[in-house]
Design an enzyme around this catalytic site. Structure first.
Site, mmCIF file in Angstrom:
data_model
loop_
_atom_site.group_PDB
_atom_site.id
_atom_site.type_symbol
_atom_site.label_atom_id
_atom_site.label_comp_id
_atom_site.label_asym_id
_atom_site.label_seq_id
_atom_site.Cartn_x
_atom_site.Cartn_y
_atom_site.Cartn_z
ATOM 1 C CB SER A 77 -11.999 10.974 -15.570
ATOM 2 O OG SER A 77 -13.308 11.308 -16.781
ATOM 3 C CE1 TYR A 81 -27.168 21.539 -18.017
ATOM 4 C CE2 TYR A 81 -26.951 19.456 -16.725
ATOM 5 C CZ TYR A 81 -27.134 20.200 -17.902
ATOM 6 O OH TYR A 81 -27.722 19.447 -19.001
ATOM 7 C CB VAL A 135 -4.170 3.245 -3.894
ATOM 8 C CG1 VAL A 135 -3.272 3.052 -5.027
ATOM 9 C CG2 VAL A 135 -5.560 2.530 -4.490
ATOM 10 C CG LEU A 156 -11.107 -1.333 1.086
ATOM 11 C CD1 LEU A 156 -11.342 -2.940 0.967
ATOM 12 C CD2 LEU A 156 -12.416 -0.805 2.032
ATOM 13 C CB ALA A 165 -18.734 19.834 -15.232
ATOM 14 C CG ASP A 213 -6.856 -1.650 -2.351
ATOM 15 O OD1 ASP A 213 -7.120 -1.468 -1.106
ATOM 16 O OD2 ASP A 213 -5.997 -0.851 -2.581
ATOM 17 C CG HIS A 257 -13.450 6.030 -16.742
ATOM 18 N ND1 HIS A 257 -14.545 6.594 -16.017
ATOM 19 C CD2 HIS A 257 -12.707 7.042 -17.172
ATOM 20 C CE1 HIS A 257 -14.396 8.080 -16.100
ATOM 21 N NE2 HIS A 257 -13.214 8.102 -16.585
ATOM 22 C CD GLN A 311 -2.965 1.052 2.099
ATOM 23 O OE1 GLN A 311 -3.818 0.210 2.071
ATOM 24 N NE2 GLN A 311 -2.905 1.519 3.392
ATOM 25 C CG ASN A 344 -10.227 14.946 -19.975
ATOM 26 O OD1 ASN A 344 -10.420 15.712 -18.966
ATOM 27 N ND2 ASN A 344 -10.181 13.637 -20.216
ATOM 28 C CB VAL A 357 -22.918 20.014 -11.459
ATOM 29 C CG1 VAL A 357 -21.823 18.896 -11.288
ATOM 30 C CG2 VAL A 357 -24.350 19.204 -11.673
ATOM 31 C CG ASN A 366 -6.445 -2.843 1.947
ATOM 32 O OD1 ASN A 366 -5.478 -2.376 1.521
ATOM 33 N ND2 ASN A 366 -7.150 -3.580 1.103
HETATM 34 CA CA CA Z 1 -5.516 -0.183 0.039
#
Ligand code: CA
Ligand code: CA
Length: 406
Positions: free
Chosen positions: A330, A280, A195, A189, A278, A157, A178, A119, A269, A283, A191
């Site tokens: 994104s 609006y 990540v 998570l 986005a 994960d 995606h 991690q 992008n 948002v 753990n």
């Molecule tokens: Ca993790």
């Protein structure tokens, strides 16, 4: 706009037919006219029979807006729009995920099997000070929905609490990658592997509204918001967008916000104007920055931009129990969505902004989406020209400050 376009198209078509074939052929042509998928928005209440009386085939009705989806010919749409009960009839539009175009390739893939990587804190997590916020909040049990290509429910994960498929089929498993990448940025998570997400305690939900190719339709996005509304989602993260807008989708976003759901979306992008949803006002629009806090050249900009967040070379979870490095607005969007979850967990009713004004304007100790947005903007680290600007909005989101740690 769409309304005007339909009328114009019909009248031009009719004139052409009359000129070329004479009026008698117009009736015959109408019979063979193709049906188009459209979203009917009513002023007050849904009138399904009215649509059916105009030869519409009703496919779905919404709860969040007085609207429905139907297949109708353009001639029948024109007739339907004559009704006082109808606010708009718009052709359905498409939108796409906006991170895969900047895929950094497979060189950064790291397998999750047989030996998953140890991690690490991705740079984006550290850059927004999420790790410094965890002493106060991990976003525990805050319901965040990722409206995307689904989420890999088998990833070691990630823990997916639930979800829905609004494009047909019963599974909200990710067949693109995606959605899983965005989900990991929000809630991977804590753990020993891979990540950590911005809010490792978040209750993560999948709204599968985009297909394997990463495209989806506005009618299905509204259906996704419908589900979010009915199922008590507190945040909906939307890393997709399109250049066209519909009154129905805009109304659905506004209703979702009015019902307490914080909506966050990727700015786009293309390096051009900010895309929908986005753009609006309901948002939070998020642009992408790199490790040096410089906005990416392809990050869309404009007056609707609210915040920026890390979106260049972001390492996160991917389908097949692996990890991948991707770039795009994104990837920036879920950094903000996760920060919203951190903030909501703290129930920060009594806090005041930098001018000493209470965030909780009506004193109910609950922050509505506008108050959440105000806090994120007020605590963001200003970048670019002083104050709010078109390239950085209010600046880089700062999770530590957002949760009230000075
Ligand atoms: Ca993790
Ligand atoms: Ca600025």
């Amino acid at each position: 706009m769409v309304k005007a376009r339909i009328i114009k198209a019909l009248s031009v078509g009719c004139v052409m037919l009359m000129v070329l074939m004479g009026c008698s052929m117009v009736v015959a042509a109408k019979k063979d006219e193709e049906k188009v998928r459209c979203i009917v928005l009513f002023k007050d209440n849904i009138d399904k029979k009215l649509v059916e009386d105009n030869n519409g085939e009703v496919l779905d009705t919404y709860d969040i807006i007085p609207g429905l989806v139907a297949d109708m010919t353009k001639s029948d749409i024109k007739e339907l729009m004559k009704s006082d009960k109808v606010k708009s009839v718009e052709e359905d539009a498409e939108a796409e995920i906006i991170g895969d175009a900047k895929d950094e390739g497979n060189g950064n893939d790291r397998g999750g099997s047989p030996s998953p990587p140890a991690q690490t804190n991705p740079w984006g997590i550290l850059k927004i000070n999420a790790d410094d916020a965890w002493t106060k909040s991990k976003g525990t049990s805050i319901k965040v929905a990722v409206m995307d290509t689904g989420i890999d429910t088998g990833h070691s994960d990630l823990k997916v609490a639930g979800g829905i498929n609004v494009i047909g089929g019963s599974s909200y498993k990710d067949d693109n990658g995606h959605g899983t990448h965005c989900a990991g940025i929000i809630a991977a998570l804590d753990n020993t592997i891979g990540v950590i997400g911005v809010g490792p305690g978040v209750s993560l939900y999948a709204i599968k509204a985009l297909n394997k190719q990463g495209s989806g339709s506005y009618s299905n996005f509204i259906k996704g918001l419908d589900w979010a509304y009915s199922n008590g989602m507190q945040v909906v993260s939307m890393s997709f967008g399109g250049t066209s807008t519909t009154t129905a989708f805009e109304t659905a976003c506004a209703k979702a916000k009015a019902n307490g759901i914080v909506l966050v979306a990727a700015a786009g992008n293309s390096g051009g104007p900010i895309i929908y949803p986005a753009a609006y006002s309901s948002v939070i629009a998020v642009g992408a920055t790199d490790k040096t806090n410089t906005v990416a050249s392809w990050s869309c900009y404009g007056s609707q931009l609210d915040l920026v967040a890390p979106g260049v070379e972001i390492y996160s979870t991917f389908t097949g129990n692996i990890y991948k490095t991707l770039s795009g607005t994104s990837m920036a969007c879920p950094h903000v969505s996760g920060t919203v979850a951190l903030l909501l967990y703290t129930v920060p009713g009594l806090r005041t902004d930098s001018n000493g004004i209470k965030y909780d304007t009506n004193g109910d100790n609950i922050w509505d989406p506008s108050e959440v947005q105000h806090c994120l903007e007020d605590t963001a680290s200003d970048l670019g020209s002083g104050g709010k600007d078109s390239y950085y909005g209010y600046g880089l989101v700062n999770a530590q400050k957002a949760v009230g740690i000075a």
